[in-house]
Design an enzyme around this catalytic site. Structure first.
Site, PDB file in Angstrom:
ATOM      1  N   GLU A   1      28.065 -21.941  46.577  1.00 22.22           N
ATOM      2  CA  GLU A   1      27.357 -20.949  47.371  1.00 22.22           C
ATOM      3  C   GLU A   1      26.327 -20.203  46.545  1.00 22.22           C
ATOM      4  O   GLU A   1      26.468 -20.030  45.338  1.00 22.22           O
ATOM      5  CB  GLU A   1      28.346 -19.989  48.010  1.00 22.22           C
ATOM      6  CG  GLU A   1      29.266 -19.284  47.053  1.00 22.22           C
ATOM      7  CD  GLU A   1      30.338 -18.473  47.782  1.00 22.22           C
ATOM      8  OE1 GLU A   1      31.219 -19.109  48.397  1.00 22.22           O
ATOM      9  OE2 GLU A   1      30.270 -17.248  47.736  1.00 22.22           O
TER      10      GLU A   1
ATOM     11  N   CYS B   1      21.003 -15.291  43.806  1.00 25.29           N
ATOM     12  CA  CYS B   1      22.208 -15.291  42.985  1.00 25.29           C
ATOM     13  C   CYS B   1      22.783 -16.703  43.031  1.00 25.29           C
ATOM     14  O   CYS B   1      23.098 -17.217  44.107  1.00 25.29           O
ATOM     15  CB  CYS B   1      23.200 -14.279  43.558  1.00 25.29           C
ATOM     16  SG  CYS B   1      24.813 -14.334  42.766  1.00 25.29           S
TER      17      CYS B   1
ATOM     18  N   CYS C   1      36.180 -21.647  39.126  1.00 22.90           N
ATOM     19  CA  CYS C   1      36.133 -20.885  37.881  1.00 22.90           C
ATOM     20  C   CYS C   1      37.539 -20.856  37.290  1.00 22.90           C
ATOM     21  O   CYS C   1      38.526 -20.881  38.021  1.00 22.90           O
ATOM     22  CB  CYS C   1      35.667 -19.462  38.172  1.00 22.90           C
ATOM     23  SG  CYS C   1      35.504 -18.416  36.713  1.00 22.90           S
TER      24      CYS C   1
ATOM     25  N   CYS D   1      40.055 -13.823  37.064  1.00 22.40           N
ATOM     26  CA  CYS D   1      39.984 -12.381  37.369  1.00 22.40           C
ATOM     27  C   CYS D   1      40.690 -12.105  38.698  1.00 22.40           C
ATOM     28  O   CYS D   1      40.484 -12.822  39.681  1.00 22.40           O
ATOM     29  CB  CYS D   1      38.535 -11.905  37.436  1.00 22.40           C
ATOM     30  SG  CYS D   1      37.640 -12.167  35.897  1.00 22.40           S
TER      31      CYS D   1
ATOM     32  N   CYS E   1      38.778 -11.582  42.189  1.00 20.04           N
ATOM     33  CA  CYS E   1      37.654 -12.485  42.496  1.00 20.04           C
ATOM     34  C   CYS E   1      38.114 -13.734  43.257  1.00 20.04           C
ATOM     35  O   CYS E   1      39.086 -14.386  42.866  1.00 20.04           O
ATOM     36  CB  CYS E   1      36.978 -12.887  41.191  1.00 20.04           C
ATOM     37  SG  CYS E   1      35.586 -13.990  41.427  1.00 20.04           S
TER      38      CYS E   1
ATOM     39  N   GLU F   1      31.781 -19.055  35.451  1.00 16.79           N
ATOM     40  CA  GLU F   1      31.505 -18.264  34.249  1.00 16.79           C
ATOM     41  C   GLU F   1      30.397 -18.994  33.481  1.00 16.79           C
ATOM     42  O   GLU F   1      30.645 -20.045  32.876  1.00 16.79           O
ATOM     43  CB  GLU F   1      32.786 -18.126  33.414  1.00 16.79           C
ATOM     44  CG  GLU F   1      32.586 -17.605  32.002  1.00 16.79           C
ATOM     45  CD  GLU F   1      31.766 -16.325  31.907  1.00 16.79           C
ATOM     46  OE1 GLU F   1      32.025 -15.369  32.660  1.00 16.79           O
ATOM     47  OE2 GLU F   1      30.849 -16.286  31.065  1.00 16.79           O
TER      48      GLU F   1
ATOM     49  N   SER G   1      30.763  -8.018  32.526  1.00 15.36           N
ATOM     50  CA  SER G   1      31.695  -7.520  33.541  1.00 15.36           C
ATOM     51  C   SER G   1      32.815  -6.795  32.815  1.00 15.36           C
ATOM     52  O   SER G   1      33.740  -7.419  32.312  1.00 15.36           O
ATOM     53  CB  SER G   1      32.250  -8.692  34.354  1.00 15.36           C
ATOM     54  OG  SER G   1      31.187  -9.349  34.997  1.00 15.36           O
ATOM     55  N   LEU G   2      32.696  -5.496  32.763  1.00 15.68           N
ATOM     56  CA  LEU G   2      33.651  -4.709  31.975  1.00 15.68           C
ATOM     57  C   LEU G   2      34.866  -4.325  32.819  1.00 15.68           C
ATOM     58  O   LEU G   2      35.996  -4.656  32.495  1.00 15.68           O
ATOM     59  CB  LEU G   2      32.924  -3.473  31.417  1.00 15.68           C
ATOM     60  CG  LEU G   2      33.690  -2.633  30.403  1.00 15.68           C
ATOM     61  CD1 LEU G   2      34.049  -3.432  29.162  1.00 15.68           C
ATOM     62  CD2 LEU G   2      32.866  -1.399  30.011  1.00 15.68           C
ATOM     63  N   HIS G   3      34.610  -3.608  33.892  1.00 17.20           N
ATOM     64  CA  HIS G   3      35.615  -3.267  34.911  1.00 17.20           C
ATOM     65  C   HIS G   3      36.791  -2.400  34.470  1.00 17.20           C
ATOM     66  O   HIS G   3      37.540  -1.907  35.313  1.00 17.20           O
ATOM     67  CB  HIS G   3      36.186  -4.518  35.593  1.00 17.20           C
ATOM     68  CG  HIS G   3      35.150  -5.418  36.181  1.00 17.20           C
ATOM     69  ND1 HIS G   3      34.013  -4.956  36.803  1.00 17.20           N
ATOM     70  CD2 HIS G   3      35.069  -6.772  36.256  1.00 17.20           C
ATOM     71  CE1 HIS G   3      33.284  -5.973  37.211  1.00 17.20           C
ATOM     72  NE2 HIS G   3      33.894  -7.087  36.890  1.00 17.20           N
TER      73      HIS G   3
ATOM     74  N   CYS H   1      31.536 -12.979  45.470  1.00 14.97           N
ATOM     75  CA  CYS H   1      31.641 -14.308  44.854  1.00 14.97           C
ATOM     76  C   CYS H   1      32.739 -15.164  45.438  1.00 14.97           C
ATOM     77  O   CYS H   1      33.888 -14.767  45.463  1.00 14.97           O
ATOM     78  CB  CYS H   1      31.989 -14.180  43.388  1.00 14.97           C
ATOM     79  SG  CYS H   1      31.036 -13.013  42.510  1.00 14.97           S
TER      80      CYS H   1
END
Ligand code: SAH
Length: 351
Positions: free
Chosen positions: A94, A107, A114, A118, A121, A162, A216-218, A335
């Protein structure tokens, strides 16, 4: 067996060398390259200034990638469009098209699935299927340009996958996308987002590109981050910050921290305070993303007031911060959600 050459993944120099070996002049390579990367031809037969004989000869040894649109969803809230594309092997990926005042942004996905795991996600729920080739990454932009009839000025590698786990292909993709003989998108208009593969971040710094690296810290402590992102078990926040500083040192490009706000998990005052401490020593920009809840997990979005309070706290401490506008919320904007829906539907699950 004769393995076909994926010609859209070749640089102009490489294509020239391949054609030379087949007894063709350099201008042929230039013509073909232009058909692929400027005129965005969907197949060899569209290359009408090449002779029919030459085209059929090429079909013997060329693999010409092209995507098939499987589904397009258009947001009623904004003009965001989400595309589900079929690949030659039957997999789907996508991509998202977003219209901003400063231009159109796409994007793209960098992998089919992946393996980073995470917890919030949707892309990772079925693991990694395979890497995308440079051509398949370019094709997402090319197909969207053709379908919308509008030029793409910004590209973010923030879809499924990733990118630094598919390092060589992503690097080649960036080279082709920014090539002056191709679409020639400015490096400064490209963002690559990573969950934090420290050695690859350093390697990327060494390429000295002018792209933006988003991390991507989060979460602000290793313990909290490990709960959201398995990769945090491998690399500590200290190592990540060091890699960010190194990236800035090598490229002069400001880092973006992505921080998805999850209600009650990482949106408290204490989190803001810790984030300020991490961001302060670095030349960075913080992008707050209200988490997009996925049905497989019970994470909830922070409420509007918490988000605003979080932002104000950062601003008061002179941290450059924005709240990401939620584009396409009504069309499975996060995502991997559209691909996942497509897959589960075709497996016969009830929605
Ligand atoms: N693997 C890369 C790029 C893809 S994800 C990375 O981790 O950065 C792009 C961004 O969207 C990342 O910051 C990711 O953490 C975030 N994201 C994924 N799912 C999300 C969700 N449901 N809500 C909000 N952000 C999400």
């Amino acid at each position: 067996m004769n393995v076909k050459i994926d010609i859209k993944s070749l640089t102009l120099e490489e294509l020239t060398a391949v054609l030379k070996e087949k007894g063709e002049k350099a201008f042929r390579a230039k013509q073909m390259y232009e058909w692929m990367h400027v005129k965005l031809a969907r197949n060899l037969d569209e290359m009408t200034n090449l002779s029919k004989d030459f085209r059929s000869e090429c079909k013997e040894w060329c693999e010409y990638t092209a995507l098939t649109p499987v589904r397009v969803q258009e947001s009623k809230i904004d003009s965001t469009k989400k595309f589900l594309f079929g690949l030659a092997d039957g997999n789907v990926v996508e991509s998202v098209w977003m219209k901003y005042q400063h231009g159109n942004s796409v994007c793209i996905s960098s992998q089919v699935g992946c393996r980073m795991g995470c917890s919030f996600c949707a892309s990772t729920l079925d693991g990694l299927e395979r890497n995308l080739t440079p051509a398949e990454m370019l094709d997402q932009i090319y197909a969207i340009t053709r379908l919308t009839g509008e030029r793409v000025s910004n590209v973010v590698v923030m879809g499924t996958g990733e990118p630094l786990d598919n390092y060589e292909n992503v690097l080649r993709f960036l080279k082709l996308l920014t090539d002056e003989n191709g679409l020639h998108i400015s490096q400064r208009n490209i963002t690559v987002s990573t969950c934090g593969l420290v050695p690859k971040m350093k390697e990327l710094a060494g390429e000295k590109l002018q792209i933006t690296l988003a991390l991507s810290l989060h979460a602000t402590t290793d313990e909290k981050r490990r709960r959201l992102m398995p990769i945090a078990k491998r690399y500590s926040i200290e190592e990540l910050m060091e890699a960010c500083a190194y990236y800035f040192e090598q490229t002069g490009r400001r880092i973006t921290f992505e921080y998805s706000l999850v209600g009650g998990v990482n949106d408290r005052d204490e989190d803001a305070r810790e984030l300020i401490e991490l961001a302060r020593p670095l030349c960075c920009h913080v992008n707050l993303i209200p988490v997009n809840p996925i049905k497989e997990r019970d994470y909830v979005q922070s409420d509007k007031e918490s988000i605003q309070r979080f932002k104000n706290k950062l601003e008061k401490n002179k941290i450059n911060v924005t709240i990401r506008r939620e584009m396409g919320r009504d069309i499975d904007g996060a995502c991997g959600q559209l691909r996942r829906r497509h897959m589960t539907a075709s497996e016969g699950y009830a929605e």
